[in-house]
Design a protein around this motif. Structure first.
Motif, PDB file in Angstrom:
ATOM      1  N   ARG A 162      73.203  -9.735  19.420  1.00 30.61           N
ATOM      2  CA  ARG A 162      72.537 -10.577  18.413  1.00 30.61           C
ATOM      3  C   ARG A 162      71.518  -9.766  17.625  1.00 30.61           C
ATOM      4  O   ARG A 162      70.702  -9.046  18.194  1.00 30.61           O
ATOM      5  N   ASN A 180      72.265 -10.558  24.406  1.00 31.22           N
ATOM      6  CA  ASN A 180      70.978 -10.700  23.721  1.00 31.22           C
ATOM      7  C   ASN A 180      69.902 -10.758  24.798  1.00 31.22           C
ATOM      8  O   ASN A 180      70.206 -10.681  25.995  1.00 31.22           O
ATOM      9  N   VAL A 213      70.463 -15.008  11.683  1.00 25.59           N
ATOM     10  CA  VAL A 213      70.391 -16.126  12.612  1.00 25.59           C
ATOM     11  C   VAL A 213      69.706 -17.300  11.924  1.00 25.59           C
ATOM     12  O   VAL A 213      68.933 -17.126  10.975  1.00 25.59           O
ATOM     13  N   HIS A 247      77.607  -7.109  15.320  1.00 26.59           N
ATOM     14  CA  HIS A 247      76.469  -8.019  15.310  1.00 26.59           C
ATOM     15  C   HIS A 247      76.603  -8.997  14.153  1.00 26.59           C
ATOM     16  O   HIS A 247      77.355  -8.774  13.207  1.00 26.59           O
ATOM     17  N   ASN A 248      75.853 -10.062  14.240  1.00 23.83           N
ATOM     18  CA  ASN A 248      75.748 -11.021  13.146  1.00 23.83           C
ATOM     19  C   ASN A 248      74.890 -10.428  12.036  1.00 23.83           C
ATOM     20  O   ASN A 248      74.204  -9.417  12.227  1.00 23.83           O
ATOM     21  N   TYR A 273      71.504 -20.484  16.812  1.00 24.50           N
ATOM     22  CA  TYR A 273      71.310 -20.578  18.255  1.00 24.50           C
ATOM     23  C   TYR A 273      70.356 -21.729  18.555  1.00 24.50           C
ATOM     24  O   TYR A 273      69.471 -22.065  17.775  1.00 24.50           O
ATOM     25  N   GLU A 279      74.651 -16.664  12.986  1.00 30.44           N
ATOM     26  CA  GLU A 279      74.576 -17.316  14.291  1.00 30.44           C
ATOM     27  C   GLU A 279      73.482 -18.369  14.251  1.00 30.44           C
ATOM     28  O   GLU A 279      72.336 -18.072  13.923  1.00 30.44           O
TER      29      GLU A 279
END
Length: 273
Positions: free
Chosen positions: A159, A131, A192, A188-189, A221, A219
């Motif tokens: 990401r 990322n 987020v 990829h996710n 983060y 995700e």
């Protein structure tokens, strides 16, 4: 059809400061942290890499720094991108326009991106994901260079910084990023959590995120450290790093994560699914 729910909990800025590295290790060993994104040119990178080698279950990816941070190449190699001390600026809109207009800047940027992939490869750590600091990979030129260069270094997952009900102005850029990742075969996710609460993912924010966790691969983060604010980075004066570490260590957060997302891991687990 939505993918089965999976949760990836990632710490950004691994290597930025020894206090960040200590928090990553604690949050992984004692909390719910699955992954960390490594800054390969930051002051505490060597310490981060040493810790990561002691933590084989920690999924480590490359956190490309192309804004507001240190370059890997010296100023002489990329004079149009960094100041004489080797730091990128934080005027990302201006720099994004310059990258689109000037081929010389793109050539320098490609060299720096390759140098950061090379530096990660020298760590000997498996590349879990990629990322960019401050999500600069949303810029089409930056993304194109990452995809082209990353193939040489085992890039297989990135990401997608798409937050449910996120800012409207980002949606066209996110849609373009999504399409290009899919076309390139990059895992990829789907969503987020943490974009709208950057630097403030405390226990309450983490519990709220888990309570409304979307289906698919999500995700969360965050930016944990054992100290907070400008001590970690000049641009992070308002960040509550210690509160984010406390959230990752919270028994309430762990119980909520186990309830709503028993399937957890890193980006590499998307490739094995």
């Amino acid at each position: 059809m939505a993918r089965r729910r999976m949760l990836i909990v990632t710490a950004d800025d691994f290597g930025l400061h020894a206090d960040v590295n200590e928090a990553v290790e604690r949050a992984h060993c004692e909390g719910i942290l699955n992954a960390a994104s490594l800054m390969v040119g930051a002051p505490a990178t060597a310490d981060a890499v040493s810790r990561a080698h002691r933590l084989p279950a920690l999924h480590v990816g490359l956190h490309l720094v192309l804004a507001d941070g240190w370059s890997t190449l010296p100023w002489e190699s990329i004079p149009d991108l960094v100041d004489i001390d080797g730091r990128f600026g934080d005027a990302m809109v201006r720099d994004g326009v310059r990258l689109a207009l000037y081929p010389a800047l793109r050539t320098q940027l490609a060299a720096e991106i390759r140098a950061q992939f090379e530096a990660f490869a020298r760590t000997g750590l498996p590349l879990d994901h990629v990322n960019a600091h401050k999500h600069f990979h949303l810029h089409p030129t930056v993304l194109g260079l990452i995809l082209r260069i990353g193939r040489d270094y085992g890039l297989r997952a990135m990401r997608l910084p798409r937050e449910a009900n996120g800012p409207l102005f980002l949606r066209p850029w996110l849609a373009l990023l999504h399409r290009r990742l899919d076309r390139a075969g990059i895992a990829h996710n789907d969503f987020v959590c943490g974009l709208s609460s950057s630097g403030a993912m405390d226990e309450a924010a983490m519990l709220a995120a888990l309570d409304r966790l979307p289906h698919g691969v999500v995700e969360i983060y965050c930016h944990p450290a054992v100290s907070s604010g400008a001590r970690i980075g000049a641009s992070m004066a308002g960040y509550r790093h210690t509160d984010e570490l406390a959230a990752l260590l919270s028994p309430r957060v762990r119980a909520a994560a186990e309830r709503v997302a028993p399937r957890r891991g890193g980006f590499a687990d998307l490739l094995a699914a």
